[in-house]
Scaffold this motif. Structure first.
Motif, mmCIF file in Angstrom:
data_model
loop_
_atom_site.group_PDB
_atom_site.id
_atom_site.type_symbol
_atom_site.label_atom_id
_atom_site.label_comp_id
_atom_site.label_asym_id
_atom_site.label_seq_id
_atom_site.Cartn_x
_atom_site.Cartn_y
_atom_site.Cartn_z
ATOM 1 N N LEU A 44 0.815 -1.214 0.000
ATOM 2 C CA LEU A 44 0.000 0.000 0.000
ATOM 3 C C LEU A 44 0.851 1.268 0.000
ATOM 4 C CD1 LEU A 44 -2.886 -0.951 2.455
ATOM 5 C CD2 LEU A 44 -2.902 -0.968 -0.058
ATOM 6 N N ALA A 45 2.112 1.146 0.387
ATOM 7 C CA ALA A 45 3.003 2.310 0.373
ATOM 8 C C ALA A 45 3.196 2.846 -1.043
ATOM 9 C CB ALA A 45 4.349 1.951 0.995
ATOM 10 N N THR A 46 2.976 1.986 -2.033
ATOM 11 C CA THR A 46 3.132 2.419 -3.434
ATOM 12 C C THR A 46 1.822 2.938 -4.005
ATOM 13 O OG1 THR A 46 2.701 0.202 -4.316
ATOM 14 C CG2 THR A 46 5.005 0.779 -3.835
ATOM 15 N N GLY A 47 0.754 2.891 -3.215
ATOM 16 C CA GLY A 47 -0.529 3.416 -3.663
ATOM 17 C C GLY A 47 -1.676 2.488 -3.316
ATOM 18 N N GLU A 48 -2.871 2.996 -3.526
ATOM 19 C CA GLU A 48 -4.106 2.275 -3.230
ATOM 20 C C GLU A 48 -4.165 0.951 -3.991
ATOM 21 O OE1 GLU A 48 -8.382 4.126 -2.885
ATOM 22 O OE2 GLU A 48 -7.936 3.704 -4.981
ATOM 23 N N LYS A 49 -4.678 -0.085 -3.312
ATOM 24 C CA LYS A 49 -4.821 -1.412 -3.918
ATOM 25 C C LYS A 49 -6.179 -1.992 -3.531
ATOM 26 C CE LYS A 49 -0.339 -1.898 -5.131
ATOM 27 N NZ LYS A 49 0.064 -0.508 -4.976
ATOM 28 N N SER A 50 -6.736 -2.782 -4.438
ATOM 29 C CA SER A 50 -7.972 -3.492 -4.114
ATOM 30 C C SER A 50 -7.616 -4.742 -3.310
ATOM 31 C CB SER A 50 -8.715 -3.893 -5.383
ATOM 32 O OG SER A 50 -8.018 -4.928 -6.058
ATOM 33 N N VAL A 51 -8.614 -5.296 -2.648
ATOM 34 C CA VAL A 51 -8.402 -6.530 -1.894
ATOM 35 C C VAL A 51 -7.921 -7.622 -2.844
ATOM 36 C CG1 VAL A 51 -9.506 -8.302 -0.482
ATOM 37 C CG2 VAL A 51 -10.091 -5.899 -0.137
ATOM 38 N N THR A 52 -8.511 -7.689 -4.040
ATOM 39 C CA THR A 52 -8.108 -8.698 -5.028
ATOM 40 C C THR A 52 -6.653 -8.510 -5.436
ATOM 41 O OG1 THR A 52 -10.378 -8.799 -5.848
ATOM 42 C CG2 THR A 52 -8.666 -9.697 -7.282
ATOM 43 N N GLU A 53 -6.230 -7.268 -5.653
ATOM 44 C CA GLU A 53 -4.824 -7.005 -5.994
ATOM 45 C C GLU A 53 -3.903 -7.470 -4.876
ATOM 46 O OE1 GLU A 53 -4.179 -3.051 -8.483
ATOM 47 O OE2 GLU A 53 -5.670 -2.753 -6.891
ATOM 48 N N LEU A 54 -4.290 -7.181 -3.624
ATOM 49 C CA LEU A 54 -3.471 -7.600 -2.483
ATOM 50 C C LEU A 54 -3.399 -9.121 -2.387
ATOM 51 C CD1 LEU A 54 -4.617 -4.937 0.116
ATOM 52 C CD2 LEU A 54 -2.341 -5.134 -0.924
ATOM 53 N N GLU A 55 -4.520 -9.793 -2.645
ATOM 54 C CA GLU A 55 -4.516 -11.262 -2.639
ATOM 55 C C GLU A 55 -3.493 -11.783 -3.642
ATOM 56 O OE1 GLU A 55 -8.459 -12.833 -3.396
ATOM 57 O OE2 GLU A 55 -9.316 -11.265 -2.131
ATOM 58 N N ASP A 56 -3.508 -11.221 -4.844
ATOM 59 C CA ASP A 56 -2.575 -11.655 -5.885
ATOM 60 C C ASP A 56 -1.126 -11.337 -5.511
ATOM 61 O OD1 ASP A 56 -4.716 -12.565 -7.383
ATOM 62 O OD2 ASP A 56 -4.794 -10.790 -8.674
ATOM 63 N N LEU A 57 -0.880 -10.126 -5.033
ATOM 64 C CA LEU A 57 0.475 -9.719 -4.674
ATOM 65 C C LEU A 57 1.048 -10.557 -3.542
ATOM 66 C CD1 LEU A 57 -0.026 -5.854 -4.826
ATOM 67 C CD2 LEU A 57 1.500 -7.187 -6.315
ATOM 68 N N LEU A 58 0.184 -10.952 -2.618
ATOM 69 C CA LEU A 58 0.625 -11.718 -1.453
ATOM 70 C C LEU A 58 0.506 -13.226 -1.644
ATOM 71 C CD1 LEU A 58 -1.165 -9.492 1.195
ATOM 72 C CD2 LEU A 58 1.293 -9.572 0.769
ATOM 73 N N SER A 59 -0.108 -13.646 -2.748
ATOM 74 C CA SER A 59 -0.396 -15.066 -2.972
ATOM 75 C C SER A 59 -1.110 -15.641 -1.750
ATOM 76 C CB SER A 59 0.872 -15.853 -3.268
ATOM 77 O OG SER A 59 1.480 -15.375 -4.436
ATOM 78 N N ALA A 60 -2.135 -14.931 -1.309
ATOM 79 C CA ALA A 60 -2.859 -15.324 -0.100
ATOM 80 C C ALA A 60 -4.351 -15.412 -0.385
ATOM 81 C CB ALA A 60 -2.604 -14.308 1.006
ATOM 82 N N ARG A 61 -5.039 -16.181 0.428
ATOM 83 C CA ARG A 61 -6.484 -16.312 0.304
ATOM 84 C C ARG A 61 -7.175 -15.033 0.759
ATOM 85 N NH1 ARG A 61 -6.058 -20.367 3.995
ATOM 86 N NH2 ARG A 61 -8.026 -19.698 4.890
ATOM 87 N N GLN A 62 -8.361 -14.810 0.230
ATOM 88 C CA GLN A 62 -9.137 -13.615 0.539
ATOM 89 C C GLN A 62 -9.402 -13.501 2.040
ATOM 90 O OE1 GLN A 62 -12.714 -13.444 1.434
ATOM 91 N NE2 GLN A 62 -12.597 -11.219 1.526
#
Length: 111
Positions: A44-62
């Motif tokens: 998030l330090a690089t800017g706003e992210k959706s929950v889906t984007e964070l899931e993908d970036l973290l390779s984590a479940r919703q």
């Protein structure tokens, strides 16, 4: 930087203020002390992210991402914004950016 020194003759109100500030700082540090929450803040330090984007970036479940976001939201570190069905998060507390800068310098920068 000069850190304050506690002395025996320090006024009681100064000691109380230091204790209150220590409690606030400890709660802040507890909120970011989980690797999942720390990684979310880094993204998030690089800017706003959706929950889906964070899931993908973290390779984590919703569910896992949502749980960590809830803790960060409860602590006032992130803020949500709804756009249709998507929820976007951004950093709400600029102190988090300062801490991330220090963590990056201490642990992530190439020596």
């Amino acid at each position: 930087m000069t850190l304050p020194v506690m002395t025996k003759d320090m006024p009681e109100e100064d000691v109380e203020r230091m204790m209150q500030n220590a409690c606030i700082a400890a709660n802040f540090l507890k909120a970011i002390s989980h690797e999942g929450r720390l990684m979310i803040l880094c993204h998030l330090a690089t800017g706003e992210k959706s929950v889906t984007e964070l899931e993908d970036l973290l390779s984590a479940r919703q569910a896992a991402v949502s749980q960590q976001l809830a803790r960060l939201r409860d602590e006032g570190l992130v803020t949500p914004r709804r756009d249709g069905k998507a929820i976007y998060y951004s950093i709400a507390d600029r102190r988090a950016i300062k801490i991330l800068d220090v963590v990056y310098d201490l642990f992530c920068k190439n020596p």
